[in-house]
Design a protein around this motif. Structure first.
Motif, PDB file in Angstrom:
ATOM      1  N   LEU A 337       5.742   2.332   2.100  1.00 44.35           N
ATOM      2  CA  LEU A 337       4.813   2.866   1.102  1.00 44.35           C
ATOM      3  C   LEU A 337       4.267   4.180   1.648  1.00 44.35           C
ATOM      4  CD1 LEU A 337       3.117   2.718  -1.467  1.00 44.35           C
ATOM      5  CD2 LEU A 337       1.534   1.202  -0.260  1.00 44.35           C
ATOM      6  N   ASP A 339       2.610   7.999   1.409  1.00 45.75           N
ATOM      7  CA  ASP A 339       1.689   8.936   0.753  1.00 45.75           C
ATOM      8  C   ASP A 339       2.339  10.321   0.723  1.00 45.75           C
ATOM      9  OD1 ASP A 339      -0.352  10.602  -0.021  1.00 45.75           O
ATOM     10  OD2 ASP A 339      -1.792   9.915   1.478  1.00 45.75           O
ATOM     11  N   GLY A 409      -3.449   5.424  -4.501  1.00 44.01           N
ATOM     12  CA  GLY A 409      -3.083   4.390  -3.538  1.00 44.01           C
ATOM     13  C   GLY A 409      -2.991   3.012  -4.136  1.00 44.01           C
ATOM     14  N   ILE A 413       0.286   0.545  -3.780  1.00 40.76           N
ATOM     15  CA  ILE A 413       0.291  -0.745  -3.088  1.00 40.76           C
ATOM     16  C   ILE A 413       0.816  -1.851  -4.004  1.00 40.76           C
ATOM     17  CG2 ILE A 413      -1.286  -2.550  -2.274  1.00 40.76           C
ATOM     18  CD1 ILE A 413      -2.772  -0.549  -0.701  1.00 40.76           C
ATOM     19  N   LEU A 434       2.539   0.949   5.227  1.00 37.43           N
ATOM     20  CA  LEU A 434       1.843   2.056   4.573  1.00 37.43           C
ATOM     21  C   LEU A 434       1.688   3.225   5.537  1.00 37.43           C
ATOM     22  CD1 LEU A 434       0.048   3.411   2.421  1.00 37.43           C
ATOM     23  CD2 LEU A 434      -1.845   1.989   3.236  1.00 37.43           C
ATOM     24  N   THR A 436       0.103   7.096   5.696  1.00 37.84           N
ATOM     25  CA  THR A 436      -0.815   7.930   4.929  1.00 37.84           C
ATOM     26  C   THR A 436      -1.707   8.734   5.862  1.00 37.84           C
ATOM     27  OG1 THR A 436      -2.621   7.844   3.297  1.00 37.84           O
ATOM     28  CG2 THR A 436      -2.449   6.007   4.832  1.00 37.84           C
ATOM     29  N   LEU A 464       0.923  -6.508   5.716  1.00 39.29           N
ATOM     30  CA  LEU A 464       0.828  -5.051   5.584  1.00 39.29           C
ATOM     31  C   LEU A 464       0.361  -4.425   6.887  1.00 39.29           C
ATOM     32  CD1 LEU A 464      -0.518  -2.987   2.635  1.00 39.29           C
ATOM     33  CD2 LEU A 464      -1.584  -2.670   4.861  1.00 39.29           C
ATOM     34  N   VAL A 466      -0.492  -0.434   8.717  1.00 41.04           N
ATOM     35  CA  VAL A 466      -0.895   0.917   8.312  1.00 41.04           C
ATOM     36  C   VAL A 466      -0.642   1.893   9.450  1.00 41.04           C
ATOM     37  CG1 VAL A 466      -2.743   2.333   7.351  1.00 41.04           C
ATOM     38  CG2 VAL A 466      -2.718  -0.123   6.927  1.00 41.04           C
TER      39      VAL A 466
END
Length: 698
Positions: A337, A339, A409, A413, A434, A436, A464, A466
């Motif tokens: 995912l 950005d 966002g 998601i 993710l 970003t 998930l 990040v």
């Protein structure tokens, strides 16, 4: 008033056409700009309703003075050819010698050269993260001091321009985001920035004044919108009144990368960016692990003297996760995912992100699955679930990513979770990854809303993680919130080397969870321990009753993960107590004494297997058998982890290490560097040296 488009047109007009006088054209362009300004309002201290500072008014006074001399100067330039023509006819019998090639040349050697750097083109305001987000997040703290500005570039100047500018560079100091223009370089976008540009244009065109900013003065810094959670250092507890400490484990490493980036840019990090446990757990340690996969991890507890306090001891708790062999690793279903909003259009953001994910793809097995979702204004599916056997297709999709738009966002998601469910692998790894710069400004922008969304999806078996990129707009608190509630990790990637560490060297621990909701609870024996404090884990504190509540979420441990927690304890009667004893002492007991009176503490660890909802318990009593007589007798890894903990406390300016210098930290870390195949520990030593220099060797 003259808007930016007009100023750009006037600036272009300053470049002479063939056969024209560069100096004359520059005068004309500058005069046209000044003639359109509301000079009377400027002299009264405001333009367009915006207040000007003393320095701004001074600049405009200089502009007025130049305007006063501009008219006779232009008249002189017009009159010179006429006078020259008349003189030529009068003296044509005796021509004036002009030099070997009979061409008049103008030298500017006696005029100050202007070499102000030109700020790179600023991204459109719509592509920036909304300032409202910063104002609305009351629980976060903007980082100070702001990160140093990105490297600035100079503009190539055509030969004709060089003649007009005295072989300098057209100065155009970039506007900065404040509402006032002042001597320290801050400026209002509508006024200060324009005044600064005009001042720069004036000097570069007239070549009569030196640059407004000294060559050795640092250029104005861009506002830093990084956001982190504000927290207070753990206090000292009296074991008699408060004998139990409970917290969730933390395997995130974002703080260490953040601290490293700050030090390498030449300033000490803000205290709230320093999470001591994340710094300690950044490094791999050779703790003793479990013998089989049936027990997901093993714990080792040691007690040793404290190097910064002769009256206390350190209780060192080390956990090592079972390391899954590559042939035994389950299939992975990963959704990237990504950005791609406008704010990601910087070298340390989307370009670095693309390189990082290419590294991860090369680490995966042929039967693993990858999907790619992007978000910027609207979420979009770039790549449907694809096997790694089609590596070229995956890499092409990554390479073709480009930035643009604001950050939707929430929609991203939801789409990522939908694809993860579509290609769900039973008994495998199902994870959204993710990437970003850390902000969502379209959709659900509240951290609590995001938390609830991710908690719901976590229950389906999709976790998930990040990965943060870039500085200046990083929402670290949001990253921590969704990673903790998504049964994942949060890492900050600032270099390709860090990407290799997180996504290649530590890929197993990053991707493959072996235990979830891992909690630690320690009960201290007040007959042996007067006081204690937990070093770090401030943002992971739990209530005492949360330990046995399986509905309370906690951190996860990945394959081969090392987790370290350190308590500083004050043995009873050592003389190192920070609290006065109770006047009436401890209430007497009739059972002949306290059970297990020879123990320092009792350590309990509770965890769940990845697919279970009921926790299991591991317990370890801590006695003198766990103790070493001197700090030097502790293992190399234990001593190095203590050095990192001391460094983190020092950066946070904590009382415990106030008199413990960086030189002592260097001494411990150097002696305990040990095997360092990837150079992580050597890099740590360089960071200590930088902090020592920046902090005045205190």
């Amino acid at each position: 008033m003259v808007d930016d488009n007009e100023l750009n047109r006037l600036r272009d007009a300053a470049v002479p056409a063939p056969g024209e006088s560069a100096k004359t054209r520059a005068f004309e362009a500058a005069m046209r700009a000044y003639d359109q300004e509301n000079i009377s309002a400027v002299t009264q201290g405001s333009v367009g309703g915006l207040r000007l500072t003393e320095r701004a008014q001074k600049l405009w006074s200089e502009i007025m003075q130049k305007k006063l001399i501009a008219t006779p100067a232009i008249a002189g330039l017009v009159a010179l050819p006429i006078a020259g023509y008349a003189t030529f006819h009068m003296l044509r019998e005796q021509p004036l010698p002009f030099g070997g090639d009979e061409k008049i040349t103008e030298t500017l050697a006696d005029k100050p050269a202007i070499n102000a750097p030109v700020k790179e083109k600023q991204a459109p305001e719509g592509d920036k993260k909304a300032d409202a987000d910063v104002r609305n997040r009351d629980t976060t703290t903007p980082l100070t001091p702001p990160a140093p500005p990105k490297p600035e570039s100079t503009v190539a100047v055509a030969p004709a321009q060089q003649d007009a500018l005295g072989r300098g560079v057209l100065a155009e100091p970039a506007p900065v985001e404040s509402r006032e223009f002042s001597l320290d370089g801050t400026a209002a976008p509508a006024v200060g920035a324009r005044v600064d540009r005009m001042a720069g244009a004036t000097e570069s065109k007239y070549l009569a004044q030196p640059s407004t900013m000294p060559a050795d003065q640092i250029a104005p810094q861009e506002p830093n919108r990084d956001r982190v959670e504000d927290f207070k250092t753990n206090p000292v507890h009296a074991a008699l009144q408060d004998p139990v400490s409970t917290f969730s484990i933390d395997v995130d490493t974002a703080s260490y990368s953040f601290v490293r980036g700050s030090l390498k840019q030449g300033y000490l990090p803000q205290a709230d960016t320093v999470r001591v446990e994340e710094m300690v757990n950044y490094f791999p340690y050779d703790w003793k692990g479990p013998d089989s996969a049936s027990t997901p991890f093993n714990s080792t507890v040691s007690v040793m003297p404290t190097p910064w306090n002769g009256h206390t001891k350190l209780m060192h708790v080390a956990i090592k996760g079972f390391d899954i062999k590559p042939v035994e690793q389950p299939k992975a279903n990963l959704v990237f995912l990504i950005d791609v909003s406008g704010s990601m259009d910087e070298p340390d953001k989307l370009p670095l992100l693309k390189s990082a994910f290419r590294l991860l793809v090369s680490k995966l097995k042929a039967d693993d699955t990858i999907s790619i979702v992007t978000y910027a204004g609207d979420a979009g599916t770039v790549l449907m679930p694809t096997k790694v056997t089609e590596k070229d297709k995956i890499l092409n999709a990554i390479d073709n990513l480009s930035p643009g738009g604001s950050t939707a966002g929430e929609a991203g998601i939801k789409e990522a979770y939908r694809l993860a469910q579509q290609s769900f692998v039973k008994d495998g790894i199902n994870r959204v990854m993710l990437a970003t710069d850390g902000d969502f400004n379209v959709g659900q922008t509240d951290d609590d809303d995001l938390k609830r969304l991710i908690e719901q999806e976590r229950k389906t078996g999709v976790f998930l993680s990040v990965f943060g990129f870039g500085r200046g707009n990083l929402n670290d608190q949001m990253m921590q919130t969704i990673a903790q509630n998504g049964n994942g990790t949060a890492a900050y990637i600032d270099t390709l080397a860090e990407a290799e560490k997180v996504l290649v060297e530590d890929a197993s621990s990053t991707l493959f969870t072996i235990a979830k909701d891992v909690k630690i609870q320690v009960e201290f024996n007040p007959d042996k321990v007067s006081e204690y404090r937990l070093i770090g884990y401030e943002t992971r504190a739990l209530n005492r009753e949360d330990f046995n509540n399986d509905r309370v979420d906690a951190g996860d441990i990945g394959s081969g993960h090392s987790v370290t927690a350190i308590y500083e304890i004050t043995p009873k009667g050592s003389g190192g107590e920070q609290m006065d004893p109770l006047r009436y002492g401890q209430a007497t007991v009739n059972n002949g004494g306290v059970a297990n009176a020879d123990e320092y503490a009792f350590v309990k660890i509770r965890y769940k297997l990845p697919n279970d909802d009921v926790s299991k318990l591991i317990t370890t009593p801590v006695t003198s058998a766990n103790e070493v007589a001197s700090f030097d007798q502790a293992s190399t890894d234990q001593r190095f982890s203590v050095a990192v903990a001391a460094f983190g406390q020092k950066l946070r300016d904590e009382d415990a290490t106030a008199k413990f210098g960086y030189d002592k930290i260097m001494e411990i870390a150097t002696a305990a560097r040990g095997a360092d195949p990837f150079g992580y520990r050597s890099e740590f030593l360089s960071l200590v040296r930088l902090a020592s220099a920046l902090g005045g060797n205190r």
